[in-house]
Scaffold this active site. Sequence first.
Site, PDB file in Angstrom:
ATOM      1  N   PRO A   1      -2.975  21.162 -36.743  1.00 29.15           N
ATOM      2  CA  PRO A   1      -2.404  19.795 -36.501  1.00 29.15           C
ATOM      3  C   PRO A   1      -2.647  19.953 -34.655  1.00 29.15           C
ATOM      4  CG  PRO A   1      -0.863  21.588 -37.059  1.00 29.15           C
ATOM      5  CD  PRO A   1      -2.110  22.045 -37.326  1.00 29.15           C
ATOM      6  N   ASP A   2      -2.540  18.690 -33.948  1.00 29.14           N
ATOM      7  CA  ASP A   2      -2.424  18.606 -32.726  1.00 29.14           C
ATOM      8  C   ASP A   2      -1.271  18.668 -32.338  1.00 29.14           C
ATOM      9  OD1 ASP A   2      -1.529  16.192 -32.305  1.00 29.14           O
ATOM     10  OD2 ASP A   2      -3.268  15.068 -31.961  1.00 29.14           O
ATOM     11  N   PHE A   3      -0.935  18.858 -30.889  1.00 28.68           N
ATOM     12  CA  PHE A   3       0.484  19.260 -30.599  1.00 28.68           C
ATOM     13  C   PHE A   3       1.255  17.803 -30.441  1.00 28.68           C
ATOM     14  CE2 PHE A   3      -1.636  22.584 -29.611  1.00 28.68           C
ATOM     15  CZ  PHE A   3      -0.603  23.782 -29.530  1.00 28.68           C
ATOM     16  N   ARG A   4       0.818  16.786 -30.054  1.00 24.57           N
ATOM     17  CA  ARG A   4       1.514  15.566 -29.968  1.00 24.57           C
ATOM     18  C   ARG A   4       1.628  14.469 -30.783  1.00 24.57           C
ATOM     19  NH1 ARG A   4       3.084  16.721 -24.560  1.00 24.57           N
ATOM     20  NH2 ARG A   4       1.546  18.564 -23.934  1.00 24.57           N
TER      21      ARG A   4
ATOM     22  N   ASN B   1      -7.675  24.677 -26.332  1.00 25.51           N
ATOM     23  CA  ASN B   1      -7.348  25.202 -27.620  1.00 25.51           C
ATOM     24  C   ASN B   1      -7.166  26.613 -27.505  1.00 25.51           C
ATOM     25  OD1 ASN B   1      -7.596  22.487 -28.197  1.00 25.51           O
ATOM     26  ND2 ASN B   1      -9.383  22.685 -29.250  1.00 25.51           N
TER      27      ASN B   1
ATOM     28  N   ASP C   1      -7.227  28.388 -30.654  1.00 22.38           N
ATOM     29  CA  ASP C   1      -7.933  28.738 -31.841  1.00 22.38           C
ATOM     30  C   ASP C   1      -9.058  29.603 -31.827  1.00 22.38           C
ATOM     31  OD1 ASP C   1      -9.879  26.558 -31.401  1.00 22.38           O
ATOM     32  OD2 ASP C   1      -8.376  25.198 -32.079  1.00 22.38           O
TER      33      ASP C   1
ATOM     34  N   HIS D   1      -5.781  27.854 -21.833  1.00 18.47           N
ATOM     35  CA  HIS D   1      -4.533  28.085 -21.966  1.00 18.47           C
ATOM     36  C   HIS D   1      -4.422  29.326 -22.727  1.00 18.47           C
ATOM     37  CE1 HIS D   1      -3.413  23.502 -21.669  1.00 18.47           C
ATOM     38  NE2 HIS D   1      -3.560  24.110 -20.423  1.00 18.47           N
TER      39      HIS D   1
END
Length: 368
Positions: free
Chosen positions: A51-54, A125, A127, A144
């Site tokens: 899922p994306d964050f926002r 990302n 991941d 990040h």
Amino acid sequence: MSVSTAAAAAAADACSTEMSVRAIAAHLKSNPSAKVIFMVGAGISTSCGIPDFRSPGTGLYHNLARLNLPYPEAVFDVDFFQSDPLPFYTLAKELYPGTFKPSKFHHLLRLFQDKNLLRRVYTQNIDTLERQAGVANDLIIEAHGSFAHCHCIGCGKIYPPQGFKSKLSEDPIRNFARCEVCNELIKPAIVFFGEDLPDSFSKTWSSDSEWLRGKLRTSEKHQQPLVIVVGTSLAVYPFASLPEEVPRKVKRVLCNLETVGDFKSNKRSTDLIVNQYSDAFAEQLVEELGWKKDLEKILKAQTAATENPTEQLLEVVHDLEKLSLDRPEHEAVDKKDKRPLHDNNNNHDNDGDGKEVDKSSTQNNGNA
Ligand SMILES: [Zn+2]
């Protein structure tokens, strides 16, 4: 907006998307020695199940509600982590590299590398799917951070990821990885709020910006670079400043469902906008570039590596060998080393590049 106006607007969007993809392909065809810098965000991994964050309703922050956080972003707050590590552990268990497989768009990045057209991938990302797709470590900047290294939040001692990872397999999670020196918590080198970005982020961008400016000065033709920004809301600085800092004469592309960031507030006449999902963009671009078969081969290799039946593997090996016969010897060897068959989730432990949190002045003001 009436139904017919909405339909007309949708048709116009589809048309402009198609024109932009054609223009990107035309640029790459007329600049065969050009290289591309990609800047990517959570949108390229949503089709992988991350899922994306926002996104309201489906985003990661929304899903974190069940963890009783005082506010969603607390999951990436060092002070909160210190007081209650469980929410971050729960999230890490879901996101830990190896659970998800790269998307078509991740494989497109790999294809750019194989065609010797990739200068860099800047990713927000954590991941590591770019690496899993086979993009070389030195071509990726994980702005990040990642799970590749851990450090103690007390004394800073660096740890390999295994100690942290082993705690994630407990169900329910009760124990947390602690430092053997000061007994403080150990955390992966994911950049939390207020933490510095990896040193490699600013260093590499400084060198890549110089490279972009150099390309503008060169008298050699067919080398005009391209910057392609994909699947990001460009809401998080300093990452969001990268497209702003691209020299004005370098063509920029944005592929995102909405037009965002500097592409919205400071649109340049040469910008190309593709309001599209990243996988659909990958499909359209390979079609225009005549790379469709190459992408299919990579996807087939991934399926074979996942399902692992001997027949499929042999077929893919045969395909890849045929492909290698058409290339110079050194390049063929290179390709073999990079293909996903040899790449089963083992390349997030081996990169010393840019994971340690560093004392550069660039700080994260929000994850993803
Ligand atoms: Zn310590």
